[in-house]
Design a protein around this motif. Structure first.
Motif, PDB file in Angstrom:
ATOM      1  N   ASN A  15      -0.455 -54.776  11.663  1.00  0.00           N
ATOM      2  CA  ASN A  15       0.673 -54.654  12.588  1.00  0.00           C
ATOM      3  C   ASN A  15       1.848 -55.413  11.985  1.00  0.00           C
ATOM      4  O   ASN A  15       1.658 -56.423  11.316  1.00  0.00           O
ATOM      5  CB  ASN A  15       0.321 -55.214  13.968  1.00  0.00           C
ATOM      6  CG  ASN A  15       1.276 -54.747  15.039  1.00  0.00           C
ATOM      7  OD1 ASN A  15       2.265 -54.067  14.763  1.00  0.00           O
ATOM      8  ND2 ASN A  15       1.001 -55.117  16.280  1.00  0.00           N
ATOM      9  N   SER A  16       3.052 -54.916  12.209  1.00  0.00           N
ATOM     10  CA  SER A  16       4.231 -55.549  11.621  1.00  0.00           C
ATOM     11  C   SER A  16       5.478 -55.045  12.324  1.00  0.00           C
ATOM     12  O   SER A  16       5.473 -53.959  12.912  1.00  0.00           O
ATOM     13  CB  SER A  16       4.309 -55.208  10.127  1.00  0.00           C
ATOM     14  OG  SER A  16       5.488 -55.713   9.556  1.00  0.00           O
ATOM     15  N   ASN A  17       6.547 -55.823  12.236  1.00  0.00           N
ATOM     16  CA  ASN A  17       7.839 -55.373  12.745  1.00  0.00           C
ATOM     17  C   ASN A  17       8.487 -54.368  11.796  1.00  0.00           C
ATOM     18  O   ASN A  17       9.457 -53.713  12.167  1.00  0.00           O
ATOM     19  CB  ASN A  17       8.777 -56.571  12.942  1.00  0.00           C
ATOM     20  CG  ASN A  17       8.305 -57.473  14.048  1.00  0.00           C
ATOM     21  OD1 ASN A  17       7.727 -57.028  15.023  1.00  0.00           O
ATOM     22  ND2 ASN A  17       8.538 -58.763  13.897  1.00  0.00           N
ATOM     23  N   CYS A  19       7.460 -51.168   9.163  1.00  0.00           N
ATOM     24  CA  CYS A  19       6.352 -50.296   8.769  1.00  0.00           C
ATOM     25  C   CYS A  19       6.021 -50.408   7.279  1.00  0.00           C
ATOM     26  O   CYS A  19       4.898 -50.121   6.878  1.00  0.00           O
ATOM     27  CB  CYS A  19       6.612 -48.853   9.187  1.00  0.00           C
ATOM     28  SG  CYS A  19       8.047 -48.099   8.430  1.00  0.00           S
ATOM     29  N   LEU A  22       2.854 -52.503   6.637  1.00  0.00           N
ATOM     30  CA  LEU A  22       1.545 -52.060   7.124  1.00  0.00           C
ATOM     31  C   LEU A  22       0.641 -51.631   5.973  1.00  0.00           C
ATOM     32  O   LEU A  22       1.072 -50.954   5.044  1.00  0.00           O
ATOM     33  CB  LEU A  22       1.703 -50.893   8.099  1.00  0.00           C
ATOM     34  CG  LEU A  22       2.407 -51.229   9.407  1.00  0.00           C
ATOM     35  CD1 LEU A  22       2.627 -49.962  10.225  1.00  0.00           C
ATOM     36  CD2 LEU A  22       1.611 -52.244  10.204  1.00  0.00           C
ATOM     37  N   CYS A  80       2.833 -64.587   9.678  1.00  0.00           N
ATOM     38  CA  CYS A  80       2.295 -63.393  10.344  1.00  0.00           C
ATOM     39  C   CYS A  80       1.324 -63.830  11.435  1.00  0.00           C
ATOM     40  O   CYS A  80       0.491 -64.715  11.219  1.00  0.00           O
ATOM     41  CB  CYS A  80       1.579 -62.524   9.309  1.00  0.00           C
ATOM     42  SG  CYS A  80       0.890 -60.995   9.952  1.00  0.00           S
ATOM     43  N   TRP A  84      -2.409 -59.828  13.788  1.00  0.00           N
ATOM     44  CA  TRP A  84      -1.877 -58.714  13.002  1.00  0.00           C
ATOM     45  C   TRP A  84      -2.557 -58.594  11.651  1.00  0.00           C
ATOM     46  O   TRP A  84      -2.151 -57.801  10.803  1.00  0.00           O
ATOM     47  CB  TRP A  84      -0.375 -58.882  12.804  1.00  0.00           C
ATOM     48  CG  TRP A  84       0.432 -58.695  14.052  1.00  0.00           C
ATOM     49  CD1 TRP A  84      -0.018 -58.599  15.337  1.00  0.00           C
ATOM     50  CD2 TRP A  84       1.855 -58.609  14.139  1.00  0.00           C
ATOM     51  NE1 TRP A  84       1.028 -58.465  16.212  1.00  0.00           N
ATOM     52  CE2 TRP A  84       2.192 -58.457  15.500  1.00  0.00           C
ATOM     53  CE3 TRP A  84       2.871 -58.656  13.203  1.00  0.00           C
ATOM     54  CZ2 TRP A  84       3.505 -58.341  15.937  1.00  0.00           C
ATOM     55  CZ3 TRP A  84       4.180 -58.543  13.633  1.00  0.00           C
ATOM     56  CH2 TRP A  84       4.490 -58.373  14.991  1.00  0.00           C
TER      57      TRP A  84
END
Length: 104
Positions: A15-17, A19, A22, A80, A84
């Protein structure tokens, strides 16, 4: 979700702010659940705010990140959320898998 992470382990970003981050395999550097997760690798005043004291890992890889001073940046070390990250143990660990393939 609880994981038995330790510094030096490999993990997968799930998961990440951004893409672009990812699916990346990253190295875990250190655990931090302070109000400001310090990232001195990018400067003495570089940090990720964490007012709820969530479990974070500082990780190494190739990332796209947000900087309050410079906007969207490329960097090699970020903070992070632990949730995530997916641990890469056993069959998933690239070094272990490669070693098994070479010995076969």
């Amino acid at each position: 979700m609880s994981h038995d992470f330790k510094p030096g382990d490999l993990a997968l970003v799930i998961n990440s702010n951004h893409c672009a981050n990812l699916g990346q395999v990253v190295e875990l550097l250190r655990f931090d659940c302070s109000e400001k997760v310090s990232i001195p690798e990018h400067g003495a005043r570089c940090f990720t705010p964490n007012p709820d004291r969530m479990p974070y890992w500082v990780i190494r890889g190739e990332f796209v990140a947000d900087s309050t001073l410079r906007g969207v940046i490329s960097c090699t070390v970020v903070a992070c959320l632990q949730s995530w990250l997916m641990p890469l143990h056993g069959e998933f660990a690239p070094e272990q898998r490669q070693a098994r393939e070479l010995s076969a």
